[in-house]
Design a protein around this motif. Structure first.
Motif, PDB file in Angstrom:
ATOM      1  N   SER A 126      -9.178   4.430  24.921  1.00 48.21           N
ATOM      2  CA  SER A 126      -8.252   3.597  25.200  1.00 48.21           C
ATOM      3  C   SER A 126      -6.740   3.657  24.857  1.00 48.21           C
ATOM      4  N   ARG A 127      -6.637   3.954  23.628  1.00 49.00           N
ATOM      5  CA  ARG A 127      -5.232   4.261  22.830  1.00 49.00           C
ATOM      6  C   ARG A 127      -5.422   4.832  21.583  1.00 49.00           C
ATOM      7  N   ASN A 128      -4.467   5.490  21.001  1.00 51.50           N
ATOM      8  CA  ASN A 128      -4.390   6.024  19.657  1.00 51.50           C
ATOM      9  C   ASN A 128      -4.177   4.626  18.488  1.00 51.50           C
ATOM     10  N   LEU A 129      -4.801   4.834  17.479  1.00 48.56           N
ATOM     11  CA  LEU A 129      -4.348   3.865  16.524  1.00 48.56           C
ATOM     12  C   LEU A 129      -3.141   4.520  15.882  1.00 48.56           C
ATOM     13  N   GLN A 130      -2.073   3.436  15.357  1.00 48.18           N
ATOM     14  CA  GLN A 130      -0.911   3.680  14.685  1.00 48.18           C
ATOM     15  C   GLN A 130      -1.488   3.930  13.196  1.00 48.18           C
ATOM     16  N   ALA A 131      -0.544   4.677  12.393  1.00 50.20           N
ATOM     17  CA  ALA A 131      -0.972   5.172  11.131  1.00 50.20           C
ATOM     18  C   ALA A 131      -1.254   3.605  10.377  1.00 50.20           C
ATOM     19  N   TRP A 132      -0.412   2.678  10.745  1.00 49.48           N
ATOM     20  CA  TRP A 132      -0.385   1.495   9.710  1.00 49.48           C
ATOM     21  C   TRP A 132      -1.521   0.869  10.175  1.00 49.48           C
ATOM     22  N   GLU A 133      -2.127   1.185  11.165  1.00 47.75           N
ATOM     23  CA  GLU A 133      -3.567   0.184  11.643  1.00 47.75           C
ATOM     24  C   GLU A 133      -4.602   0.815  10.865  1.00 47.75           C
ATOM     25  N   MET A 134      -4.657   2.278  10.944  1.00 50.84           N
ATOM     26  CA  MET A 134      -5.835   3.098   9.914  1.00 50.84           C
ATOM     27  C   MET A 134      -5.698   2.463   8.525  1.00 50.84           C
ATOM     28  N   VAL A 135      -4.254   2.656   8.030  1.00 48.28           N
ATOM     29  CA  VAL A 135      -3.972   2.252   6.597  1.00 48.28           C
ATOM     30  C   VAL A 135      -4.612   0.707   6.280  1.00 48.28           C
ATOM     31  N   GLY A 136      -4.020   0.062   7.476  1.00 46.61           N
ATOM     32  CA  GLY A 136      -4.657  -1.479   7.385  1.00 46.61           C
ATOM     33  C   GLY A 136      -6.052  -1.795   7.370  1.00 46.61           C
ATOM     34  N   CYS A 137      -6.731  -1.306   8.126  1.00 43.13           N
ATOM     35  CA  CYS A 137      -8.233  -1.089   8.059  1.00 43.13           C
ATOM     36  C   CYS A 137      -8.614  -0.791   6.726  1.00 43.13           C
ATOM     37  N   TRP A 138      -8.151   0.352   6.226  1.00 42.23           N
ATOM     38  CA  TRP A 138      -8.861   0.695   4.938  1.00 42.23           C
ATOM     39  C   TRP A 138      -8.414  -0.323   3.695  1.00 42.23           C
ATOM     40  N   LEU A 139      -7.115  -0.994   4.011  1.00 41.13           N
ATOM     41  CA  LEU A 139      -6.867  -2.103   2.986  1.00 41.13           C
ATOM     42  C   LEU A 139      -7.707  -3.192   3.109  1.00 41.13           C
ATOM     43  N   GLN A 140      -8.164  -3.601   4.345  1.00 38.21           N
ATOM     44  CA  GLN A 140      -8.942  -4.724   4.510  1.00 38.21           C
ATOM     45  C   GLN A 140     -10.361  -4.295   3.922  1.00 38.21           C
ATOM     46  N   VAL A 141     -11.020  -3.216   4.056  1.00 41.24           N
ATOM     47  CA  VAL A 141     -12.197  -2.868   3.592  1.00 41.24           C
ATOM     48  C   VAL A 141     -11.888  -3.099   2.177  1.00 41.24           C
ATOM     49  N   LEU A 174      -2.483   6.753   2.295  1.00 40.77           N
ATOM     50  CA  LEU A 174      -3.633   6.859   1.628  1.00 40.77           C
ATOM     51  C   LEU A 174      -3.810   7.589   0.263  1.00 40.77           C
ATOM     52  N   SER A 175      -2.857   8.565   0.116  1.00 41.18           N
ATOM     53  CA  SER A 175      -2.960   9.374  -0.965  1.00 41.18           C
ATOM     54  C   SER A 175      -1.714   9.424  -2.023  1.00 41.18           C
ATOM     55  N   ARG A 176      -0.724   8.797  -1.386  1.00 36.01           N
ATOM     56  CA  ARG A 176       0.610   8.751  -2.098  1.00 36.01           C
ATOM     57  C   ARG A 176       0.636   7.761  -3.283  1.00 36.01           C
ATOM     58  N   PRO A 177       1.114   8.331  -4.473  1.00 33.17           N
ATOM     59  CA  PRO A 177       1.079   7.529  -5.589  1.00 33.17           C
ATOM     60  C   PRO A 177       1.765   6.027  -5.267  1.00 33.17           C
ATOM     61  N   SER A 178       2.955   5.807  -4.649  1.00 32.83           N
ATOM     62  CA  SER A 178       3.313   4.519  -3.980  1.00 32.83           C
ATOM     63  C   SER A 178       2.503   3.797  -2.959  1.00 32.83           C
ATOM     64  N   GLY A 179       1.439   4.550  -2.541  1.00 33.84           N
ATOM     65  CA  GLY A 179       0.501   4.150  -1.542  1.00 33.84           C
ATOM     66  C   GLY A 179      -0.798   3.734  -2.225  1.00 33.84           C
ATOM     67  N   CYS A 180      -1.710   4.302  -1.452  1.00 29.73           N
ATOM     68  CA  CYS A 180      -3.315   3.588  -1.863  1.00 29.73           C
ATOM     69  C   CYS A 180      -3.748   4.357  -2.860  1.00 29.73           C
ATOM     70  N   ARG A 181      -3.073   5.660  -3.362  1.00 32.15           N
ATOM     71  CA  ARG A 181      -3.673   6.435  -4.493  1.00 32.15           C
ATOM     72  C   ARG A 181      -5.057   7.047  -4.335  1.00 32.15           C
ATOM     73  N   ILE A 182      -5.545   7.220  -3.160  1.00 31.04           N
ATOM     74  CA  ILE A 182      -6.578   8.242  -2.969  1.00 31.04           C
ATOM     75  C   ILE A 182      -6.523   9.584  -3.418  1.00 31.04           C
ATOM     76  N   PRO A 183      -7.195  10.213  -4.308  1.00 30.08           N
ATOM     77  CA  PRO A 183      -6.918  11.726  -4.376  1.00 30.08           C
ATOM     78  C   PRO A 183      -7.216  12.346  -3.146  1.00 30.08           C
ATOM     79  N   ALA A 184      -6.267  13.348  -2.923  1.00 35.98           N
ATOM     80  CA  ALA A 184      -6.005  13.905  -1.724  1.00 35.98           C
ATOM     81  C   ALA A 184      -7.441  14.524  -1.336  1.00 35.98           C
ATOM     82  N   ASP A 185      -8.332  15.138  -2.371  1.00 34.51           N
ATOM     83  CA  ASP A 185      -9.317  15.637  -1.907  1.00 34.51           C
ATOM     84  C   ASP A 185     -10.754  14.673  -1.700  1.00 34.51           C
TER      85      ASP A 185
END
Ligand code: SF4
Length: 340
Positions: A126-141, A174-185
């Motif tokens: 149907s379409r690509n997700l934008q980065a903010w939509e993927m991050v937004g799904c993660w934040l909702q979870v 998702l991995s940035r210190p000013s972001g969601c702070r998930i370790p890159a690995d």
């Protein structure tokens, strides 16, 4: 309107009246602390600047339509409605340590790759997700979770490397210190094996984990199972993986969706061993899920044992992976935006 969720502190500073320190605080409030709107923040910026940010930027998230818990394994399937009404899933996966979770994220609505055993592939793209939509799904979870969400895997709807730039941007947030702070690995991208993108990913030296779906060591059969991946000869794929190993020093992770009577013959292992030619790998073996209408079934225990015995005999390192969410239609290859 531009989403604030995927902006860097520098970008926000340039696009607003905030200082760099204020931009960092604003993004940390939204992404790290999970504040859902600018007014819920504790003094990151003045009231006037908050009003300006609210006026100039979007910070809404995909809407949760429903959540379904799997009775077998307590994974939780989230169905999201996106801003244009399209539906897409994410799955919260319990990790071995109690109270810790990862999230299986979608990168597209549907998928264009057409893998024969996958329900998402049958939806088409149907379409690509934008980065903010993927991050937004993660934040909702994360918002709906009591416990710690420590990872993300791009194994939901879509082929992440078919939406390369947006997926990489989402990983960075998702991995940035000013972001969601998930370790890159703690972030994994799973690709069906798009060779140019694998080469690009290697050249750009991203720190996230990569899994490449192989599922057959025979060119013709692989082209039937994974039609897009069949565009490249197996030799080209292994050249790209060898290059990746040389540059990163990492063992390559391959995935093998095991299908009874299709790709569980020990001869497949012998052919794979030859193709590897010393390349260090780990083979993730995943039982096929729900593709009865296409005639796919799980290997019987004796079939699986023969395949695994051959891997062990030839010294090919492997791990059996168990996909969660079988009862809630959220396991690997089953995501199709279905409502309960
Ligand atoms: Fe797309 Fe992945 Fe399904 Fe293949 S397995 S059709 S790449 S979602």
């Amino acid at each position: 309107m531009r989403s604030i969720l995927t902006m860097t502190p520098d970008e926000l500073t340039q696009a607003s009246d905030c200082t760099l320190a204020e931009s960092r605080r604003v993004l940390a409030c939204l992404l790290s602390d999970g504040k859902r709107d600018l007014d819920a923040m504790k003094r990151p910026v003045s009231k006037v600047k908050r009003a300006q940010l609210r006026q100039d930027f979007e910070c809404s998230l995909p809407q949760v339509v429903e959540t379904i818990e799997d009775p077998q394994d307590q994974s939780l399937r989230f169905l999201f409605r996106l801003y244009d009404g399209k539906l897409v899933e994410a799955v919260r996966i319990p990790l071995h340590k109690p109270g810790r979770f990862s999230v299986c994220l979608s990168s597209q609505v549907g998928c264009a790759m057409g893998c024969d055993f996958c329900a998402t592939g049958r939806l088409g793209l149907s379409r690509n997700l934008q980065a903010w939509e993927m991050v937004g799904c993660w934040l909702q979870v994360r918002t709906h979770t009591q416990g710690v969400v420590t990872g993300a895997v791009f194994m939901g709807q879509g082929e992440p490397f078919h939406n390369y730039e947006q997926v990489i941007r989402a990983c960075q947030v998702l991995s940035r210190p000013s972001g969601c702070r998930i370790p890159a690995d703690g972030i994994t991208i799973s690709t069906v094996g798009l060779v140019p993108q694998i080469r690009r990913y290697t050249a750009e030296q991203h720190p996230y984990r990569l899994i490449v779906s192989l599922s057959s060591s025979q060119q013709a059969q692989r082209a039937e199972l994974l039609p897009i991946a069949g565009k490249w000869q197996l030799e080209e794929l292994f050249d790209a993986l060898r290059e990746r190993h040389t540059l990163s020093g990492e063992r390559v992770t391959l995935a093998w969706v095991l299908m009874g009577g299709v790709n569980d013959n020990p001869a497949q292992v012998s052919a794979l061993k030859q193709q590897l030619d010393g390349l260090p790998i780990t083979l993730n073996i995943i039982d096929v899920n729900e593709a009865r209408e296409k005639g796919y079934r799980r290997s019987t225990p004796p079939e699986r044992a023969r395949f695994i015995d051959q891997l062990a005999a030839l010294g090919v390192p492997f791990v059996r992976r168990y996909s969660v969410g079988l009862e809630s239609n959220s396991a690997c290859g089953m995501l199709a935006s279905k409502r309960s």
